[in-house]
Design a protein around this motif. Structure first.
Motif, PDB file in Angstrom:
ATOM      1  N   SER A  12       0.827  -1.204   0.000  1.00 49.79           N
ATOM      2  CA  SER A  12       0.000   0.000   0.000  1.00 49.79           C
ATOM      3  C   SER A  12       0.860   1.252   0.000  1.00 49.79           C
ATOM      4  CB  SER A  12      -0.892  -0.004   1.239  1.00 49.79           C
ATOM      5  OG  SER A  12      -1.570   1.213   1.370  1.00 49.79           O
ATOM      6  N   THR A  13       0.423   2.261  -0.762  1.00 51.85           N
ATOM      7  CA  THR A  13       1.053   3.569  -0.703  1.00 51.85           C
ATOM      8  C   THR A  13       0.315   4.482   0.268  1.00 51.85           C
ATOM      9  OG1 THR A  13      -0.257   4.273  -2.623  1.00 51.85           O
ATOM     10  CG2 THR A  13       1.972   3.441  -3.046  1.00 51.85           C
ATOM     11  N   SER A  14      -0.740   3.952   0.872  1.00 56.29           N
ATOM     12  CA  SER A  14      -1.555   4.717   1.813  1.00 56.29           C
ATOM     13  C   SER A  14      -1.012   4.584   3.226  1.00 56.29           C
ATOM     14  CB  SER A  14      -2.997   4.209   1.769  1.00 56.29           C
ATOM     15  OG  SER A  14      -3.754   4.735   2.834  1.00 56.29           O
ATOM     16  N   TYR A  15      -1.522   5.437   4.107  1.00 58.23           N
ATOM     17  CA  TYR A  15      -1.195   5.312   5.523  1.00 58.23           C
ATOM     18  C   TYR A  15      -2.304   4.614   6.296  1.00 58.23           C
ATOM     19  CZ  TYR A  15       2.937   8.118   4.864  1.00 58.23           C
ATOM     20  OH  TYR A  15       4.153   8.566   4.455  1.00 58.23           O
ATOM     21  N   ASN A  16      -3.302   4.110   5.558  1.00 60.59           N
ATOM     22  CA  ASN A  16      -4.362   3.326   6.185  1.00 60.59           C
ATOM     23  C   ASN A  16      -4.050   1.859   5.983  1.00 60.59           C
ATOM     24  OD1 ASN A  16      -6.895   1.812   6.463  1.00 60.59           O
ATOM     25  ND2 ASN A  16      -7.796   3.831   6.767  1.00 60.59           N
ATOM     26  N   SER A  17      -4.046   1.095   7.074  1.00 59.85           N
ATOM     27  CA  SER A  17      -3.595  -0.287   6.996  1.00 59.85           C
ATOM     28  C   SER A  17      -4.696  -1.319   6.892  1.00 59.85           C
ATOM     29  CB  SER A  17      -2.760  -0.617   8.233  1.00 59.85           C
ATOM     30  OG  SER A  17      -1.667   0.241   8.355  1.00 59.85           O
ATOM     31  N   TYR A  18      -5.913  -0.960   7.269  1.00 58.45           N
ATOM     32  CA  TYR A  18      -6.893  -1.967   7.633  1.00 58.45           C
ATOM     33  C   TYR A  18      -7.838  -2.422   6.529  1.00 58.45           C
ATOM     34  CZ  TYR A  18      -5.400  -0.699  12.311  1.00 58.45           C
ATOM     35  OH  TYR A  18      -4.646  -0.470  13.429  1.00 58.45           O
ATOM     36  N   TYR A  19      -7.899  -1.693   5.431  1.00 61.36           N
ATOM     37  CA  TYR A  19      -8.924  -1.993   4.434  1.00 61.36           C
ATOM     38  C   TYR A  19      -8.320  -2.356   3.094  1.00 61.36           C
ATOM     39  CZ  TYR A  19     -11.778   0.172   7.976  1.00 61.36           C
ATOM     40  OH  TYR A  19     -12.385   0.469   9.170  1.00 61.36           O
ATOM     41  N   THR A  20      -8.897  -3.327   2.421  1.00 64.02           N
ATOM     42  CA  THR A  20      -8.344  -3.793   1.154  1.00 64.02           C
ATOM     43  C   THR A  20      -8.265  -2.681   0.121  1.00 64.02           C
ATOM     44  OG1 THR A  20     -10.534  -4.505   0.431  1.00 64.02           O
ATOM     45  CG2 THR A  20      -9.170  -6.154   1.525  1.00 64.02           C
ATOM     46  N   ARG A  21      -9.188  -1.730   0.153  1.00 62.72           N
ATOM     47  CA  ARG A  21      -9.229  -0.709  -0.890  1.00 62.72           C
ATOM     48  C   ARG A  21      -8.028   0.227  -0.848  1.00 62.72           C
ATOM     49  NH1 ARG A  21     -13.330   0.777   2.696  1.00 62.72           N
ATOM     50  NH2 ARG A  21     -13.090   2.809   3.727  1.00 62.72           N
ATOM     51  N   TYR A  22      -7.260   0.216   0.243  1.00 56.47           N
ATOM     52  CA  TYR A  22      -6.097   1.083   0.342  1.00 56.47           C
ATOM     53  C   TYR A  22      -4.816   0.398  -0.127  1.00 56.47           C
ATOM     54  CZ  TYR A  22      -9.041   4.265   2.949  1.00 56.47           C
ATOM     55  OH  TYR A  22     -10.041   5.116   3.316  1.00 56.47           O
ATOM     56  N   TYR A  23      -4.939  -0.855  -0.575  1.00 58.47           N
ATOM     57  CA  TYR A  23      -3.769  -1.593  -1.031  1.00 58.47           C
ATOM     58  C   TYR A  23      -3.745  -1.625  -2.553  1.00 58.47           C
ATOM     59  CZ  TYR A  23      -2.651  -2.892   3.699  1.00 58.47           C
ATOM     60  OH  TYR A  23      -2.287  -2.843   5.019  1.00 58.47           O
ATOM     61  N   ASP A  24      -2.563  -1.397  -3.099  1.00 61.44           N
ATOM     62  CA  ASP A  24      -2.426  -1.223  -4.539  1.00 61.44           C
ATOM     63  C   ASP A  24      -1.993  -2.495  -5.264  1.00 61.44           C
ATOM     64  OD1 ASP A  24      -1.113   1.440  -3.026  1.00 61.44           O
ATOM     65  OD2 ASP A  24      -2.588   1.889  -4.588  1.00 61.44           O
ATOM     66  N   TYR A  25      -1.269  -3.351  -4.569  1.00 62.15           N
ATOM     67  CA  TYR A  25      -0.727  -4.555  -5.194  1.00 62.15           C
ATOM     68  C   TYR A  25      -1.003  -5.754  -4.284  1.00 62.15           C
ATOM     69  CZ  TYR A  25       1.821  -1.000  -7.776  1.00 62.15           C
ATOM     70  OH  TYR A  25       2.138   0.105  -8.531  1.00 62.15           O
ATOM     71  N   TRP A  26      -1.291  -6.893  -4.912  1.00 62.30           N
ATOM     72  CA  TRP A  26      -1.638  -8.111  -4.189  1.00 62.30           C
ATOM     73  C   TRP A  26      -0.857  -9.295  -4.722  1.00 62.30           C
ATOM     74  CZ3 TRP A  26      -5.035  -8.251  -0.098  1.00 62.30           C
ATOM     75  CH2 TRP A  26      -5.758  -7.080   0.142  1.00 62.30           C
ATOM     76  N   GLY A  27      -0.476 -10.186  -3.810  1.00 63.20           N
ATOM     77  CA  GLY A  27       0.100 -11.464  -4.209  1.00 63.20           C
ATOM     78  C   GLY A  27      -1.006 -12.456  -4.512  1.00 63.20           C
ATOM     79  N   GLN A  28      -0.617 -13.658  -4.876  1.00 62.16           N
ATOM     80  CA  GLN A  28      -1.588 -14.644  -5.341  1.00 62.16           C
ATOM     81  C   GLN A  28      -2.216 -15.459  -4.208  1.00 62.16           C
ATOM     82  OE1 GLN A  28       1.448 -15.335  -4.885  1.00 62.16           O
ATOM     83  NE2 GLN A  28       1.582 -17.471  -4.295  1.00 62.16           N
ATOM     84  N   GLY A  29      -1.684 -15.374  -3.015  1.00 63.34           N
ATOM     85  CA  GLY A  29      -2.252 -16.089  -1.884  1.00 63.34           C
ATOM     86  C   GLY A  29      -1.595 -17.434  -1.632  1.00 63.34           C
ATOM     87  N   THR A  30      -1.582 -17.822  -0.378  1.00 63.42           N
ATOM     88  CA  THR A  30      -1.070 -19.126   0.030  1.00 63.42           C
ATOM     89  C   THR A  30      -2.054 -19.717   1.037  1.00 63.42           C
ATOM     90  OG1 THR A  30       0.861 -20.332   0.882  1.00 63.42           O
ATOM     91  CG2 THR A  30       0.422 -18.159   1.853  1.00 63.42           C
ATOM     92  N   GLN A  31      -2.370 -20.995   0.861  1.00 59.22           N
ATOM     93  CA  GLN A  31      -3.390 -21.649   1.678  1.00 59.22           C
ATOM     94  C   GLN A  31      -2.815 -22.074   3.027  1.00 59.22           C
ATOM     95  OE1 GLN A  31      -6.839 -22.472   0.979  1.00 59.22           O
ATOM     96  NE2 GLN A  31      -6.797 -22.979   3.161  1.00 59.22           N
ATOM     97  N   VAL A  32      -3.520 -21.723   4.078  1.00 58.44           N
ATOM     98  CA  VAL A  32      -3.202 -22.197   5.424  1.00 58.44           C
ATOM     99  C   VAL A  32      -4.406 -22.982   5.929  1.00 58.44           C
ATOM    100  CG1 VAL A  32      -2.786 -21.517   7.808  1.00 58.44           C
ATOM    101  CG2 VAL A  32      -1.634 -20.304   5.944  1.00 58.44           C
ATOM    102  N   THR A  33      -4.160 -24.219   6.312  1.00 61.73           N
ATOM    103  CA  THR A  33      -5.222 -25.071   6.832  1.00 61.73           C
ATOM    104  C   THR A  33      -4.810 -25.577   8.210  1.00 61.73           C
ATOM    105  OG1 THR A  33      -5.815 -25.769   4.590  1.00 61.73           O
ATOM    106  CG2 THR A  33      -6.644 -27.104   6.427  1.00 61.73           C
ATOM    107  N   VAL A  34      -5.655 -25.318   9.200  1.00 58.55           N
ATOM    108  CA  VAL A  34      -5.374 -25.727  10.568  1.00 58.55           C
ATOM    109  C   VAL A  34      -6.406 -26.778  10.968  1.00 58.55           C
ATOM    110  CG1 VAL A  34      -5.042 -24.973  12.943  1.00 58.55           C
ATOM    111  CG2 VAL A  34      -4.528 -23.407  11.055  1.00 58.55           C
ATOM    112  N   SER A  35      -5.919 -27.958  11.272  1.00 57.62           N
ATOM    113  CA  SER A  35      -6.815 -29.049  11.650  1.00 57.62           C
ATOM    114  C   SER A  35      -6.989 -29.094  13.166  1.00 57.62           C
ATOM    115  CB  SER A  35      -6.261 -30.372  11.145  1.00 57.62           C
ATOM    116  OG  SER A  35      -5.015 -30.656  11.755  1.00 57.62           O
ATOM    117  N   SER A  36      -8.157 -29.534  13.570  1.00 62.15           N
ATOM    118  CA  SER A  36      -8.445 -29.590  15.022  1.00 62.15           C
ATOM    119  C   SER A  36      -8.052 -30.931  15.618  1.00 62.15           C
ATOM    120  CB  SER A  36      -9.932 -29.354  15.253  1.00 62.15           C
ATOM    121  OG  SER A  36     -10.694 -30.280  14.526  1.00 62.15           O
TER     122      SER A  36
END
Length: 122
Positions: A98-122
């Motif tokens: 993000s080039t913004s000073y707001n951290s909490y909302y997706t709309r303030y982020y300019d670039y995104w990675g593709q994601g990585t799956q995290v699965t936690v079993s009980s």
């Protein structure tokens, strides 16, 4: 900037994982960096963010005390250390810049990675 998240996997409840986000194209020192997560059928939620110089960190209440965000501007990397994992932490985790000073909302982020799956079993 291109972002590549890695480090996800399957872990038992109580376990730990360390996610990494490698950036290319531009130096991450120009950006506030964040991690978000998205569970199936849910919105993408804020997890953690870190200021450009690592002077400030921000966390969602649900992960405070368990997750730690850090960055290495020299390596152009950002990390998310996740401890005491719970089944509710199961989601695809995304890093973002993000080039913004707001951290909490997706709309303030300019670039995104593709994601990585995290699965936690009980």
């Amino acid at each position: 900037v291109q972002l590549q998240a890695s480090g996800g996997g399957l872990v038992q409840a109580g376990g730990s994982l360390r996610l990494s986000c490698a950036a290319s194209g531009r130096t991450v020192s120009n950006f506030r960096m964040g991690w978000f997560r998205q569970a199936p059928g849910k919105e993408r939620d804020f997890v953690a963010a870190i200021s450009r110089d690592s002077g400030y960190t921000y966390y969602a209440d649900s992960v405070k005390g368990r997750f730690t965000i850090s960055r290495d501007n020299a390596k152009n990397d950002v990390y998310l250390e996740m401890n005491s994992l719970k089944p509710d932490d199961t989601a695809v985790y995304y890093c973002a810049a993000s080039t913004s000073y707001n951290s909490y909302y997706t709309r303030y982020y300019d670039y995104w990675g593709q994601g990585t799956q995290v699965t936690v079993s009980s």
